[in-house]
Design an enzyme around this catalytic site. Sequence first.
Site, PDB file in Angstrom:
ATOM      1  N   ASN A 140     -10.710  -3.194  -5.426  1.00  7.40           N
ATOM      2  CA  ASN A 140      -9.939  -2.214  -6.210  1.00  7.40           C
ATOM      3  C   ASN A 140     -10.543  -1.922  -7.591  1.00  7.40           C
ATOM      4  O   ASN A 140     -10.146  -0.958  -8.250  1.00  7.40           O
ATOM      5  CB  ASN A 140      -8.472  -2.638  -6.344  1.00  7.40           C
ATOM      6  CG  ASN A 140      -7.669  -2.466  -5.063  1.00  7.40           C
ATOM      7  OD1 ASN A 140      -6.792  -3.262  -4.758  1.00  7.40           O
ATOM      8  ND2 ASN A 140      -7.960  -1.424  -4.285  1.00  7.40           N
ATOM      9  N   ASP A 184       0.821  -1.221   0.000  1.00 10.41           N
ATOM     10  CA  ASP A 184       0.000   0.000   0.000  1.00 10.41           C
ATOM     11  C   ASP A 184       0.853   1.269   0.000  1.00 10.41           C
ATOM     12  O   ASP A 184       1.954   1.283   0.550  1.00 10.41           O
ATOM     13  CB  ASP A 184      -0.929  -0.012   1.227  1.00 10.41           C
ATOM     14  CG  ASP A 184      -2.078   0.981   1.062  1.00 10.41           C
ATOM     15  OD1 ASP A 184      -2.450   1.288  -0.091  1.00 10.41           O
ATOM     16  OD2 ASP A 184      -2.604   1.440   2.097  1.00 10.41           O
TER      17      ASP A 184
HETATM   18  C1  IPE Z   1      -5.370  -2.746   0.048  1.00  5.67           C
HETATM   19  O1  IPE Z   1      -5.091  -1.425  -0.217  1.00  5.67           O
HETATM   20  C2  IPE Z   1      -5.368  -3.543  -1.223  1.00  5.67           C
HETATM   21  C3  IPE Z   1      -4.076  -3.699  -1.853  1.00  5.67           C
HETATM   22  C4  IPE Z   1      -2.951  -3.197  -1.437  1.00  5.67           C
HETATM   23  C5  IPE Z   1      -4.081  -4.521  -3.025  1.00  5.67           C
HETATM   24  P1  IPE Z   1      -6.218  -0.344  -0.489  1.00  5.67           P
HETATM   25  O2  IPE Z   1      -5.535   0.933  -0.728  1.00  5.67           O
HETATM   26  O3  IPE Z   1      -7.139  -0.836  -1.547  1.00  5.67           O
HETATM   27  O4  IPE Z   1      -7.006  -0.367   0.891  1.00  5.67           O
HETATM   28  P2  IPE Z   1      -7.858   0.745   1.626  1.00  5.67           P
HETATM   29  O5  IPE Z   1      -8.803   1.327   0.609  1.00  5.67           O
HETATM   30  O6  IPE Z   1      -6.901   1.771   2.148  1.00  5.67           O
HETATM   31  O7  IPE Z   1      -8.539   0.007   2.743  1.00  5.67           O
HETATM   32  C1  IPE Z   2      -1.608  -0.002  -3.362  1.00  4.36           C
HETATM   33  O1  IPE Z   2      -1.367   1.344  -3.442  1.00  4.36           O
HETATM   34  C2  IPE Z   2      -1.815  -0.655  -4.703  1.00  4.36           C
HETATM   35  C3  IPE Z   2      -3.195  -1.088  -4.945  1.00  4.36           C
HETATM   36  C4  IPE Z   2      -4.166  -1.072  -4.089  1.00  4.36           C
HETATM   37  C5  IPE Z   2      -3.490  -1.610  -6.272  1.00  4.36           C
HETATM   38  P1  IPE Z   2      -2.562   2.381  -3.512  1.00  4.36           P
HETATM   39  O2  IPE Z   2      -2.913   2.602  -4.939  1.00  4.36           O
HETATM   40  O3  IPE Z   2      -3.687   1.960  -2.647  1.00  4.36           O
HETATM   41  O4  IPE Z   2      -1.847   3.673  -2.934  1.00  4.36           O
HETATM   42  P2  IPE Z   2      -2.501   4.744  -1.965  1.00  4.36           P
HETATM   43  O5  IPE Z   2      -2.993   4.008  -0.763  1.00  4.36           O
HETATM   44  O6  IPE Z   2      -3.588   5.412  -2.710  1.00  4.36           O
HETATM   45  O7  IPE Z   2      -1.365   5.661  -1.652  1.00  4.36           O
HETATM   46 MG    MG Z   3      -4.152   2.315  -0.701  1.00  5.01          MG
END
Ligand code: IPE
Ligand code: IPE
Ligand code: MG
Length: 242
Positions: free
Chosen positions: A70, A22
């Site tokens: 996602n 994340d």
């Molecule tokens: C969790 O991250 C899912 C992945 C890293 C694949 P998200 O960014 O989707 O989670 P939330 O929205 O902060 O809970």
């Molecule tokens: C994690 O990074 C990757 C996926 C969930 C696909 P994010 O895209 O959630 O990055 P932030 O949380 O918005 O910074």
């Molecule tokens: Mg995220």
Amino acid sequence: MAENTSKKPGASVPRHIAIILDGNGRWAKKRGLPRTAGHAAGAETFRKIALYCRDIGVDYLTVYAFSTENWKRSDDEVGAIMRLLNKYLHEAIDTMERDGMKMRIFGDVTGLSPELQALAHRTDEIADRIDGFQANICLNYGGRDEIVQAARRYARDLAEGRAEGELTEEKFGSYLYSAGVPDPDLLIRPGGEQRLSNFLLWQCAYAEFYFTDVLWPDFTPAELDKAIEVFRSRDRRYGGVK
Ligand code: IPE
Ligand code: IPE
Ligand code: MG
């Protein structure tokens, strides 16, 4: 160079590490780049950390790369992530035997494009021939979805005579994507959030959690060493008394 504590002779490493990848979007935003640049940087970090885990003697690494939730993101972002996954799987197919890395995809692959499904299938075929370090990539993965799919498959096996006897935790576990893989010992979430976001709900029953504000693309082997040091200081009781 920082001392590599995880390679100290005799120091134990967790057998199975799980990581929620994340913070890619925020990493890019901080640099004035599109979120997709963060995903590309995150994929590079995954490459490095997976090899590092292999080198320090971790047996299993499971990473959360794309959740069942996602898909809510913009078509642009989802499309870019899928293209990166496509590229990554192509490379993995060519290199996993050489690198001694057994790669598995956990998740509902039927929700992915036919091309990605074919790549996942090919990855599986190659993985069957590899022994040793295993990296599991969770794609279109949701912990609740995994449990529901497992329950459905078990009910079908029961109705069709392929399963019998009482359902036990062990038997149920064999219907999960993670069948045959021991539960994670250490769960790491970079990016500052302190939640599971539907990751490995069943398997993390007794995992040790480690949260850090470091954004995933900035995560380094030294950060992993730090997490492992903290893990070593934990007292794992599994409900018992010491
Ligand atoms: C969790 O991250 C899912 C992945 C890293 C694949 P998200 O960014 O989707 O989670 P939330 O929205 O902060 O809970
Ligand atoms: C994690 O990074 C990757 C996926 C969930 C696909 P994010 O895209 O959630 O990055 P932030 O949380 O918005 O910074
Ligand atoms: Mg995220």
